[in-house]
Design a protein around this motif. Structure first.
Motif, PDB file in Angstrom:
ATOM      1  N   PHE A  14     -22.802  32.783 -40.459  1.00 40.35           N
ATOM      2  CA  PHE A  14     -21.940  32.003 -39.571  1.00 40.35           C
ATOM      3  C   PHE A  14     -22.184  30.502 -39.732  1.00 40.35           C
ATOM      4  O   PHE A  14     -21.240  29.713 -39.780  1.00 40.35           O
ATOM      5  N   GLY A  15     -23.455  30.105 -39.816  1.00 41.06           N
ATOM      6  CA  GLY A  15     -23.761  28.680 -39.929  1.00 41.06           C
ATOM      7  C   GLY A  15     -23.193  28.063 -41.183  1.00 41.06           C
ATOM      8  O   GLY A  15     -22.651  26.958 -41.165  1.00 41.06           O
ATOM      9  N   ASN A  16     -23.326  28.763 -42.314  1.00 43.39           N
ATOM     10  CA  ASN A  16     -22.798  28.242 -43.569  1.00 43.39           C
ATOM     11  C   ASN A  16     -21.285  28.086 -43.495  1.00 43.39           C
ATOM     12  O   ASN A  16     -20.719  27.090 -43.965  1.00 43.39           O
ATOM     13  N   GLY A 172     -30.595  34.612 -36.375  1.00 46.44           N
ATOM     14  CA  GLY A 172     -30.399  35.836 -37.139  1.00 46.44           C
ATOM     15  C   GLY A 172     -31.132  35.886 -38.467  1.00 46.44           C
ATOM     16  O   GLY A 172     -31.279  36.953 -39.050  1.00 46.44           O
ATOM     17  N   ALA A 173     -31.626  34.739 -38.954  1.00 42.42           N
ATOM     18  CA  ALA A 173     -32.281  34.714 -40.262  1.00 42.42           C
ATOM     19  C   ALA A 173     -33.722  35.216 -40.218  1.00 42.42           C
ATOM     20  O   ALA A 173     -34.363  35.348 -41.254  1.00 42.42           O
ATOM     21  N   GLY A 174     -34.249  35.482 -39.025  1.00 41.43           N
ATOM     22  CA  GLY A 174     -35.608  36.003 -38.941  1.00 41.43           C
ATOM     23  C   GLY A 174     -36.335  35.552 -37.695  1.00 41.43           C
ATOM     24  O   GLY A 174     -35.991  34.535 -37.088  1.00 41.43           O
ATOM     25  N   GLY A 255     -26.890  29.846 -36.385  1.00 43.92           N
ATOM     26  CA  GLY A 255     -25.535  29.556 -36.844  1.00 43.92           C
ATOM     27  C   GLY A 255     -24.735  28.652 -35.926  1.00 43.92           C
ATOM     28  O   GLY A 255     -24.203  27.614 -36.371  1.00 43.92           O
ATOM     29  N   PRO A 256     -24.613  28.987 -34.632  1.00 44.95           N
ATOM     30  CA  PRO A 256     -23.790  28.154 -33.744  1.00 44.95           C
ATOM     31  C   PRO A 256     -24.269  26.720 -33.606  1.00 44.95           C
ATOM     32  O   PRO A 256     -23.477  25.831 -33.281  1.00 44.95           O
ATOM     33  N   CYS A 257     -25.564  26.458 -33.871  1.00 42.71           N
ATOM     34  CA  CYS A 257     -26.073  25.101 -33.655  1.00 42.71           C
ATOM     35  C   CYS A 257     -25.370  24.085 -34.542  1.00 42.71           C
ATOM     36  O   CYS A 257     -25.333  22.888 -34.217  1.00 42.71           O
TER      37      CYS A 257
END
Length: 330
Positions: A14-16, A172-174, A255-257
């Protein structure tokens, strides 16, 4: 009507995906009536089309190079933008295509010197925040100076609470990126104690679809607070609206940040080290590409000898938040 293609990076996080927003918003600003087609290897790029910055998404993940080139040529694009900078295959497709104008960037000296792009930016990886790389291509082609805050106009019309402190506890990445939800609840409780004698602030936790356990902790630890809210799985346009109105944001690297960073919301981000096979990997090396600093942004790291994100105590975040919010109350 212009017909424009954009090749976007292959990552489906999502972040990307959200870091592609400013570039696409700038294209929309330049060409309001254009048909914009995204070429992507992930269906998650449809999130960009759903908020209005693109019209079509073509997932070519299973296609051969020949099939992809044939498809691009069949559309007879007037312009092609390639921000999938690390793919030699996509550079070849774009350069061999029949598009009238071709634009891209990469760290390839070969592409920069011998490629037949109408405009190509040679840039080393890790030079700057990733959304700025994408946006710079449109800025140079258009000779404009669009800023990442251009995404604000795509916020939803949903009415957001004023004086809102937003909490982004995802990661979500860890687990190494996740400051415990109990810590965020403690910070919220302390801020409420200090500032809400007059009911000054509301607090909104943004949670994803797989964060039911965090919601249970929030509801238990902050039971009885009538100014604490949960935004469950907001879409991109709602996140933009939240960011536009936020008084302060407390966030993990999630991601949302990136939406909040790109809108330059006042923000405190919490970072940790990642434990790997032969030691620890610091968060510092990712900051250049994944953190957008501005005048009201702060990073909190654990002490070098502790490294784990949860070695950061709530008081460290509370102190920064209190100082900033107190200044805004003057």
């Amino acid at each position: 009507m212009k017909n424009i293609a954009v090749f976007v990076p292959h990552r489906d996080q999502f972040g990307n995906i959200t870091t592609q927003l400013p570039m696409l918003c700038a294209l929309r600003e330049e060409y309001p009536s254009a048909e914009i087609t995204l070429y992507s290897k992930t269906d998650n790029s449809s999130l960009l089309a759903s908020c209005g910055v693109a019209d079509h998404v073509v997932n070519y993940s299973s296609w051969s190079t020949r099939a992809l080139l044939s498809h691009v040529n069949s559309k007879k694009f007037e312009q092609v933008y390639n921000v999938y900078s690390g793919s030699e295959r996509i550079h070849c497709v774009v350069m061999l295509s029949n598009a009238k104008k071709k634009y891209g960037f990469s760290n390839s000296k070969w592409v920069h010197r011998f490629g037949n792009y109408d405009h190509h930016i040679f840039t080393q990886k890790g030079k700057q925040y990733i959304a700025l790389n994408n946006l710079e291509l449109v800025n140079q082609v258009s000779q404009k100076q669009y800023d990442t805050t251009i995404i604000e106009k795509y916020g939803s019309l949903t009415e957001m609470k004023p004086n809102n402190v937003v909490v982004l506890p995802g990661g979500g990445a860890g687990a190494f990126k996740v400051w415990d939800i109990e810590n965020y609840c403690e910070v919220v409780s302390e801020l409420d104690k200090q500032f809400n004698g007059q009911g000054q602030y509301a607090f909104t936790f943004v949670l994803g679809p797989d964060e039911a356990e965090k919601q249970q902790v929030i509801e238990k630890q902050l039971a009885g607070y009538d100014n604490v809210y949960i935004a469950q799985s907001p879409n991109i346009t709602d996140l933009i609206a939240l960011a536009s109105k936020a008084s302060l944001v407390l966030s993990n690297d999630c991601g949302p940040c990136h939406i909040f960073q790109m809108l330059k919301a006042p923000m405190i981000m919490v970072w940790g080290w990642q434990e790997i096979k032969n030691g620890w990997r610091s968060p510092y090396h990712v900051l250049t590409e994944w953190y957008l600093a501005h005048d009201a942004s702060w990073c909190v790291f654990p002490a070098e000898d502790k490294k784990n994100i949860n070695a950061i105590v709530p008081e460290q975040v509370t102190d920064i938040a209190t100082t900033y919010l107190a200044k805004q109350s003057l």
